[in-house]
Design an enzyme around this catalytic site. Structure first.
Site, PDB file in Angstrom:
ATOM      1  N   ALA A   1       0.837  -1.202   0.000  1.00 36.55           N
ATOM      2  CA  ALA A   1       0.000   0.000   0.000  1.00 36.55           C
ATOM      3  C   ALA A   1       0.869   1.249   0.000  1.00 36.55           C
ATOM      4  O   ALA A   1       0.598   2.210  -0.719  1.00 36.55           O
ATOM      5  CB  ALA A   1      -0.937  -0.003   1.211  1.00 36.55           C
ATOM      6  N   ASP A   2       1.935   1.230   0.789  1.00 36.15           N
ATOM      7  CA  ASP A   2       2.883   2.346   0.791  1.00 36.15           C
ATOM      8  C   ASP A   2       3.553   2.497  -0.578  1.00 36.15           C
ATOM      9  O   ASP A   2       3.637   3.597  -1.131  1.00 36.15           O
ATOM     10  CB  ASP A   2       3.973   2.120   1.840  1.00 36.15           C
ATOM     11  CG  ASP A   2       3.566   2.580   3.229  1.00 36.15           C
ATOM     12  OD1 ASP A   2       2.690   3.455   3.329  1.00 36.15           O
ATOM     13  OD2 ASP A   2       4.126   2.071   4.207  1.00 36.15           O
ATOM     14  N   LEU A   3       4.062   1.402  -1.100  1.00 32.32           N
ATOM     15  CA  LEU A   3       4.812   1.460  -2.354  1.00 32.32           C
ATOM     16  C   LEU A   3       3.937   1.901  -3.513  1.00 32.32           C
ATOM     17  O   LEU A   3       4.333   2.738  -4.336  1.00 32.32           O
ATOM     18  CB  LEU A   3       5.440   0.100  -2.643  1.00 32.32           C
ATOM     19  CG  LEU A   3       6.523  -0.333  -1.656  1.00 32.32           C
ATOM     20  CD1 LEU A   3       6.904  -1.792  -1.874  1.00 32.32           C
ATOM     21  CD2 LEU A   3       7.753   0.557  -1.784  1.00 32.32           C
TER      22      LEU A   3
END
Length: 416
Positions: A188-190
């Site tokens: 989700a961050d990436l």
């Protein structure tokens, strides 16, 4: 082939841009690193004495030439190459002034503070656009700038669960070890960092045509929902929530892992022709003629009958025998590599996906290359992830034209 020693490209796509990076951890720094790779001058702003949280997210740490740990955690090295580093205490009036002066000379500001937190320092978009009307300002939060969850802190693991990813990932509930599973990396961050990069580039293109800046509101939860792709549409077209399939595929059979006589392989038969070749190589051509298995929709419908037959067939050969035979026949397949095998793979080496950059305390830092291959404006690897505050004096002197006395005063007052 040894890891490539990266060098700076003299011709870059974004060499005319300056980015002020107020982000930390992963989503924001990932976006900023993309922009740096493409040639933008990226200034990473961190807290004096502490810096980005990920600097201490170890072990493991980068080791120096004597094998001793440096202060740089491997996690921090993931997303911060190509940047200049300055330390500024934005809780002070003088620190806020430094940020405003840098923003006035920047094209893009990236930040991932809690909703409303920068407004109290006069560093929010509405404040900074008064001094830089064409500024591109990108905020990255867990849940966005409005909605009932806007004030919550956003963590990748939680968002993977809330956004549906973990309901689709993991072994089937009726199998041993079945249940929800997060990804092995912070997807989700990436992916938010990747979407933010695209949004920033779109906003810059608009600015270059019209002179108009704008605000970008990126949320991890939005990205996690959006990236579920065909699984979203499986639900929206049927009203039935998809289940976990482990290493199998909801819409294609066979498209999964199989145990060989000495390991595991992945077989991804994306069409009927590839499936037919697969079973012929395995000595079971009748499995292609059986009406239950002759087409992909039929194989999906009769998955429970087919997969045990294929699993029995695959166990009769070694991993390398299968890969050799399937590759010769044009059936997509592959091994399941550990990272030591990944970086030793001849294709990964040919694509120069491991690089090395000079590092002030370690001598050199091993890093992973950008996957972006541009023919006219290749990515630029100018420096390893910087030490905390490594370029503070340089930035204040060269960009803001502060004299040595002023810089010394700021340091004495712990503003920088």
């Amino acid at each position: 082939m040894s890891p490539e020693t990266a060098t700076t490209s003299t011709k870059t796509a974004l060499g005319h841009l300056r980015v002020l990076d107020l982000t930390r951890v992963l989503a924001g720094p990932w976006c900023a690193q993309n922009l740096a790779d493409l040639g933008a001058e990226v200034i990473k702003v961190e807290r004096p004495g502490a810096g980005d949280d990920t600097r201490s997210w170890g072990p493991p740490y980068l080791r120096d030439e004597d094998g001793a740990n440096t202060s740089e955690a491997a996690y921090y090295l993931t997303a911060n190459r190509g940047k200049l580093a300055i330390t500024v205490d934005i809780a002070t009036a003088q620190g806020q002034q430094i940020i405003r002066e840098l923003a006035a000379q920047s094209d893009v500001v990236l930040e991932n503070y809690k909703v409303g937190q920068l407004a109290k320092y006069g560093l929010d978009y509405n404040s900074l656009k008064q001094i830089k009307p064409d500024l591109i300002y990108c905020s990255i939060t867990g849940f966005g700038q409005e909605g009932p969850y806007a004030a919550r802190a956003g963590y990748d693991f939680i968002v993977q669960g809330m956004g549906g990813f973990m309901s689709l990932t993991g072994e089937r509930d009726d199998q041993p070890g079945g249940g929800p599973q997060k990804a092995g990396v912070a997807i989700a961050d990436l992916m938010t960092g990747m979407y933010a990069t695209i949004a920033v580039m779109a906003a810059l293109s608009h600015r270059d045509r019209t002179g108009e800046g704008q605000y970008i509101d990126m949320a991890l939860l939005d990205v996690q929902v959006a990236m579920l792709a065909n699984m979203n549409m499986n639900y929206l077209t049927t009203g039935v929530a998809p289940q976990r399939w482990g290493n199998a595929h909801a819409n294609i059979v066979p498209y999964q892992t199989f145990a060989t006589s000495d390991g595991h392989i992945i077989v991804a038969a994306g069409n009927d022709s590839q499936y037919k070749k697969f079973v012929q190589i395995g000595g079971r051509p009748e499995l292609a003629d059986d009406a239950r298995f002759s087409s992909n929709p039929a194989r999906v419908q009769h998955r429970e009958q087919l997969i045990p037959l294929l699993a029995e067939m695959v166990k009769l050969k070694t991993k390398q025998e299968w890969i050799t035979l399937l590759e010769q026949a044009g059936v997509p397949c592959g091994p399941i590599n550990r990272l030591n095998e990944v970086f030793d793979d001849p294709q990964v080496k040919a694509r120069q996906m491991q690089i090395s950059l000079p590092h002030p305390s370690a001598g050199s830092a091993p890093l992973v290359a950008s996957p972006m291959k541009l023919s006219a404006t290749p990515v630029s690897y100018r420096n390893a992830p910087p030490l905390l505050g490594q370029h503070t004096e340089q930035i204040l002197s060269d960009i803001l034209h502060y004299d040595a006395a002023h810089i010394a005063e700021l340091r004495a007052q712990k503003v920088i």
